[in-house]
Design an enzyme around this catalytic site. Structure first.
Site, PDB file in Angstrom:
ATOM      1  N   HIS A   1      23.883  78.164  39.833  1.00  0.00           N
ATOM      2  CA  HIS A   1      23.442  76.998  40.598  1.00  0.00           C
ATOM      3  C   HIS A   1      23.687  75.677  39.872  1.00  0.00           C
ATOM      4  CE1 HIS A   1      20.466  79.831  42.893  1.00  0.00           C
ATOM      5  NE2 HIS A   1      21.718  79.986  43.264  1.00  0.00           N
TER       6      HIS A   1
ATOM      7  N   GLN B   1      20.155  81.791  37.724  1.00  0.00           N
ATOM      8  CA  GLN B   1      19.925  80.826  38.796  1.00  0.00           C
ATOM      9  C   GLN B   1      19.252  79.556  38.270  1.00  0.00           C
ATOM     10  OE1 GLN B   1      18.371  83.036  42.505  1.00  0.00           O
ATOM     11  NE2 GLN B   1      18.051  84.527  40.867  1.00  0.00           N
ATOM     12  N   ASN B   2      18.921  79.531  36.987  1.00  0.00           N
ATOM     13  CA  ASN B   2      18.203  78.398  36.411  1.00  0.00           C
ATOM     14  C   ASN B   2      19.156  77.246  36.108  1.00  0.00           C
ATOM     15  OD1 ASN B   2      15.978  79.985  36.558  1.00  0.00           O
ATOM     16  ND2 ASN B   2      15.877  80.483  34.391  1.00  0.00           N
ATOM     17  N   VAL B   3      18.636  76.031  36.217  1.00  0.00           N
ATOM     18  CA  VAL B   3      19.448  74.834  36.002  1.00  0.00           C
ATOM     19  C   VAL B   3      18.911  73.988  34.842  1.00  0.00           C
ATOM     20  CG1 VAL B   3      20.216  74.712  38.405  1.00  0.00           C
ATOM     21  CG2 VAL B   3      18.103  73.560  37.750  1.00  0.00           C
TER      22      VAL B   3
END
Length: 380
Positions: free
Chosen positions: A148, A114-116
């Site tokens: 994400h 989920q990290n960007v």
């Protein structure tokens, strides 16, 4: 009336048996890692819950949602420029490299992140299904799915189809209003409602959207001729917060407004003109926006199909490792149970036991800094 004799549901004990976990890991072929912000917190990248961030008191929907973008793209770009800068200054930690090493050892490993911030990629984990820099190229051999998006992709906000990858310019497109000093100066000078204005060092329960709604209602009541538009003051915000706290848990407000007084004006907008923000080179009429998934937006169908393919394979899943996420954002919040349904044993890595909500008796739970814990449990 007889009292109930039923006993409460027992809470699973914390099982932090590293040797048994490693034994299972060694015999696992298909492994899923569900990754959240806690993985990069050890590298100094602030999470949305990090109260030390200067953006911590802003309503997340004002700075990271389609509605926030529509009403004030300048404020959104200020926030994401700060996040880009923070990610560029950060370095992958031991946990990032441990996951890359695991991917090399286990061909059936997939990271659902989920990290960007791009730290897993910089550590060497190859992206699965990246649109690529060359038209038509795709990479389906990688072991990282970015749920994400990422901070360093830019897309046309108007939907013309323009996409740009790996843009690490700071400021973006040379926009002076997005330079580090310009953002600091504006934040010090323009007190946007949502920033901490000595209201007890907690995020106000009032927002710019509330004041805009009140102004619109007053305008309708008074009429165009009598209505005089003015920004709210610190005192206005504090009064509303007092009322809301009394209706709620009756919490202590904390410090009074103090030296600032009640009359200091709070702005509702950043005041940045669209012409000062990154323009789309494709259509030349709309703005560029960060290539991330905002609150209220859906993950792309392409990514959903990729993820479903991974989670629904008929040969099952041996191990699911949930790292640094509170599992509150869907659809990622449901991935653990889907992996469990495919036969996976589950291991949790988090700083808070409260964030391991759906743990079961035979799960592993490793509490501590993800940067250290992940490297330790994945060490061959």
């Amino acid at each position: 009336m007889a009292e109930s004799t039923s006993s409460p549901t027992p809470v699973p004990k914390v099982n932090d048996d590293i040797p048994s976990f490693k034994a299972h890991l060694a015999n696992s072929n298909r492994i899923i890692a569900i990754i959240g912000a806690g993985l990069s917190a050890a590298s100094g990248v602030a999470t949305f819950r990090d109260k030390t961030s200067p953006w911590a008191t802003y309503d997340s929907f004002m700075i990271s949602s389609p509605a926030g973008w529509k009403r004030d793209p300048g404020l959104v770009w200020q926030f994401y420029s700060s996040r880009r800068r923070e990610a560029l200054l950060a370095k992958p930690n031991a946990a990032h490299y441990a996951l890359v090493d695991l991917a090399k050892r286990k061909e059936g490993f997939t990271a659902l992140s989920q990290n960007v911030d791009g730290l897993l990629e910089r550590a060497g984990l190859e992206i699965r299904d990246h649109d690529g820099k060359s038209a038509g190229e795709e990479n389906n051999s990688g072991q990282l799915i970015r749920l994400h998006g990422d901070l360093f992709s830019l897309v046309c906000a108007g939907g013309c189809g323009y996409v740009e990858h790996d843009n690490v310019d700071d400021p973006v497109y040379g926009c002076r209003v997005l330079a580090e000093e310009a953002i600091k100066e504006r934040m010090a000078r323009v007190h946007i409602l949502g920033a901490d204005m000595d209201l007890g060092k907690k995020p106000p329960k009032v927002s710019a959207l509330l004041f805009e709604g009140i102004a619109l209602k007053n305008k309708r009541i008074l009429g165009e001729e009598k209505f005089r538009e003015a920004n709210p003051t610190v005192g206005d915000a504090k009064s509303l917060r007092d009322v809301q706290d009394r209706k709620g848990k009756n919490e202590e407000i904390g410090k009074e407004v103090g030296a600032k007084g009640g009359g200091e004006t709070l702005a509702l907008h950043s005041g940045i003109d669209k012409s000062e923000l990154p323009q789309c080179p494709g259509c030349k009429k709309d703005l560029l926006r960060p290539g991330v998934v905002w609150f209220g937006e859906s993950i792309s169908e392409k990514i959903i199909l990729e993820t479903d393919e991974i989670l629904d394979k008929s040969d099952g899943i041996d191990l699911c490792v949930v790292i640094g996420t509170s599992s509150q954002v869907w659809p990622a919040a449901g991935f653990c149970e889907r992996a469990r349904a495919k036969g996976a044993r589950v291991a949790w890595v988090n700083t808070r036991i409260e964030d391991c909500k759906s743990r079961r008796e035979d799960d592993w739970v490793f509490l501590g800094d993800a940067g250290e814990v992940v490297a330790r449990i994945l060490e061959p």
